[in-house]
Design a protein around this motif. Structure first.
Motif, mmCIF file in Angstrom:
data_model
loop_
_atom_site.group_PDB
_atom_site.id
_atom_site.type_symbol
_atom_site.label_atom_id
_atom_site.label_comp_id
_atom_site.label_asym_id
_atom_site.label_seq_id
_atom_site.Cartn_x
_atom_site.Cartn_y
_atom_site.Cartn_z
ATOM 1 N N ALA A 121 0.855 -1.190 0.000
ATOM 2 C CA ALA A 121 0.000 0.000 0.000
ATOM 3 C C ALA A 121 0.886 1.234 0.000
ATOM 4 O O ALA A 121 1.923 1.261 0.679
ATOM 5 N N LYS A 122 0.498 2.225 -0.756
ATOM 6 C CA LYS A 122 1.200 3.510 -0.757
ATOM 7 C C LYS A 122 0.716 4.324 0.437
ATOM 8 O O LYS A 122 -0.481 4.579 0.586
ATOM 9 N N ILE A 123 1.661 4.737 1.280
ATOM 10 C CA ILE A 123 1.334 5.365 2.553
ATOM 11 C C ILE A 123 1.824 6.811 2.587
ATOM 12 O O ILE A 123 2.939 7.114 2.159
ATOM 13 N N ASP A 124 0.967 7.702 3.119
ATOM 14 C CA ASP A 124 1.382 9.087 3.339
ATOM 15 C C ASP A 124 2.444 9.143 4.434
ATOM 16 O O ASP A 124 2.456 8.309 5.348
ATOM 17 N N VAL A 125 3.295 10.140 4.350
ATOM 18 C CA VAL A 125 4.309 10.375 5.378
ATOM 19 C C VAL A 125 4.195 11.820 5.838
ATOM 20 O O VAL A 125 3.967 12.728 5.033
ATOM 21 N N GLY A 126 4.318 12.035 7.153
ATOM 22 C CA GLY A 126 4.324 13.398 7.681
ATOM 23 C C GLY A 126 5.731 13.966 7.669
ATOM 24 O O GLY A 126 6.717 13.223 7.759
ATOM 25 N N LYS A 127 5.835 15.282 7.553
ATOM 26 C CA LYS A 127 7.140 15.945 7.527
ATOM 27 C C LYS A 127 7.136 17.143 8.474
ATOM 28 O O LYS A 127 6.200 17.933 8.504
ATOM 29 N N THR A 289 1.923 16.937 5.057
ATOM 30 C CA THR A 289 1.837 15.577 4.515
ATOM 31 C C THR A 289 2.558 15.481 3.188
ATOM 32 O O THR A 289 2.457 16.380 2.352
ATOM 33 N N ILE A 290 3.260 14.374 2.997
ATOM 34 C CA ILE A 290 3.764 14.005 1.674
ATOM 35 C C ILE A 290 2.936 12.797 1.231
ATOM 36 O O ILE A 290 3.111 11.690 1.749
ATOM 37 N N PRO A 291 1.995 13.017 0.308
ATOM 38 C CA PRO A 291 1.061 11.934 -0.048
ATOM 39 C C PRO A 291 1.765 10.732 -0.677
ATOM 40 O O PRO A 291 2.638 10.872 -1.538
ATOM 41 N N LYS A 292 1.396 9.546 -0.198
ATOM 42 C CA LYS A 292 1.826 8.271 -0.766
ATOM 43 C C LYS A 292 3.332 8.239 -1.032
ATOM 44 O O LYS A 292 3.794 7.846 -2.108
ATOM 45 N N ALA A 293 4.084 8.628 -0.008
ATOM 46 C CA ALA A 293 5.535 8.782 -0.156
ATOM 47 C C ALA A 293 6.299 7.477 -0.046
ATOM 48 O O ALA A 293 7.447 7.389 -0.490
ATOM 49 N N ILE A 294 5.678 6.456 0.564
ATOM 50 C CA ILE A 294 6.406 5.209 0.786
ATOM 51 C C ILE A 294 5.470 4.018 0.584
ATOM 52 O O ILE A 294 4.272 4.093 0.866
ATOM 53 N N GLU A 295 6.031 2.951 0.056
ATOM 54 C CA GLU A 295 5.250 1.729 -0.208
ATOM 55 C C GLU A 295 5.542 0.715 0.893
ATOM 56 O O GLU A 295 6.698 0.374 1.136
ATOM 57 N N VAL A 296 4.498 0.262 1.579
ATOM 58 C CA VAL A 296 4.655 -0.640 2.715
ATOM 59 C C VAL A 296 3.981 -1.978 2.415
ATOM 60 O O VAL A 296 2.867 -2.013 1.875
ATOM 61 N N VAL A 297 4.669 -3.066 2.760
ATOM 62 C CA VAL A 297 4.107 -4.404 2.596
ATOM 63 C C VAL A 297 3.125 -4.654 3.735
ATOM 64 O O VAL A 297 3.442 -4.458 4.906
ATOM 65 N N ILE A 298 1.913 -5.066 3.387
ATOM 66 C CA ILE A 298 0.866 -5.286 4.393
ATOM 67 C C ILE A 298 0.246 -6.676 4.182
ATOM 68 O O ILE A 298 0.345 -7.252 3.096
ATOM 69 N N PRO A 299 -0.389 -7.233 5.232
ATOM 70 C CA PRO A 299 -1.016 -8.564 5.090
ATOM 71 C C PRO A 299 -2.138 -8.572 4.049
ATOM 72 O O PRO A 299 -2.772 -7.565 3.811
#
Length: 299
Positions: A121-127, A289-299
């Motif tokens: 999932a593409k996840i937002d990141v705060g800065k 917010t930096i929208p969808k800044a990182i891709e995380v592996v999820i179940p």
């Protein structure tokens, strides 16, 4: 698939790290992983250097083994140095808010299955300034317990170490408020507050619904501000926070925005942010917010 494991050797439930050989061995035998490189964290700077020196295209997956603080270091390095590969989390910390929200398990079989499936999932990141956070930025009462509790204490008592540290802070913090100026969506307000929480997921500090409207992919941060109140209101409010029924309480200011600025009205007031359980910047701060800044592996 070539995989880089970044492991905090002193993180929370060290028993999880004893399962790593099994996890890596199974993934290699099942031909999911071809090559493995393992790095044990020393401090934030060394972790950044390790990530900075990864040749482009060398790894197809980064695995962070640790708690929220370890994950925070890894995502900071990945975003800072434009490492555009998925991140997997093997939670072994004290609270593991982000992992728990996504139901990412530290069970050996569950983790292996997650890596095999590689749902992401593409996840937002705060800065904040030059630092990033995946789950939460907070300031004020109780928000420093994450980095005040020692590693040994957290390893022994888990999330209860935070609760013990929080209880110790009650006598000196309960009636200490701070006056801040809050800017968001072209609005500006002054508030006398106990604390503020800027969250990317609903779960903060082990509580499941602190920011009940939060989503990790909506481009927004959820801001929960607890205004100054008497002890009776505070106790009622605390019980409502546990139940996730607090956002309409008269002493709660709850909003969503992609950018918020918080500043103390007094120059003598020193307020240090907590970023995913790590010591962060001082106020004033602009949090965005930096929208969808990182891709995380999820179940």
């Amino acid at each position: 698939m070539n995989v880089k494991f970044i492991i905090n050797p002193s993180s929370g439930k060290q028993i999880v790290q004893k399962s790593l050989d099994r996890i890596i061995g199974r993934l290699v035998l099942d031909k999911i992983i071809k090559e493995v490189d393992i790095y044990y964290t020393v401090n934030e700077e060394e972790t950044f250097n390790e990530l900075k020196n990864i040749p482009k295209g060398m790894f197809h997956l980064i695995v962070a083994v640790g708690g929220d603080g370890t994950v925070n270091q890894v995502i900071n390095g990945m975003v800072k140095y434009n490492i555009d590969v998925p991140l997997a989390i093997l939670p072994s910390g004290t609270v593991n808010d982000f992992a728990n929200w996504y139901k990412i398990s530290n069970d050996v079989e569950s983790f292996i299955e997650m890596i095999k499936n590689m749902n992401t999932a593409k996840i937002d990141v705060g800065k904040v300034g030059e630092k990033y956070f995946l789950n939460v930025a907070a300031g004020g009462m109780f928000t420093d317990v994450g980095y005040k509790a020692s590693s040994d204490f957290k390893t022994t008592f888990g999330k209860y170490a935070y609760y013990v540290e929080g209880v110790k802070e009650i006598p000196k913090n309960l009636f200490n408020s701070i006056e801040v100026e809050i800017e968001y969506e072209e609005k500006k307000e002054k508030k006398e507050i106990f604390m503020f929480i800027v969250s990317n997921t609903p779960m903060v500090g082990g509580f499941k619904k602190v920011a009940p409207m939060a989503k990790t992919d909506d481009g927004l941060l959820d801001v929960c501000i607890i205004e100054k109140c008497d002890i009776k209101d505070f106790v009622t409010l605390f019980l409502q926070v546990i139940a996730g029924e607090h956002i309409n309480h008269p002493k709660i200011m709850y909003l969503q925005s992609n950018k918020i600025r918080i500043a103390p009205t007094s120059k003598d007031e020193e307020i240090i942010l907590d970023l995913d359980g790590e010591k962060g910047e001082k106020l004033p701060a602009t949090i965005l917010t930096i929208p969808k800044a990182i891709e995380v592996v999820i179940p």
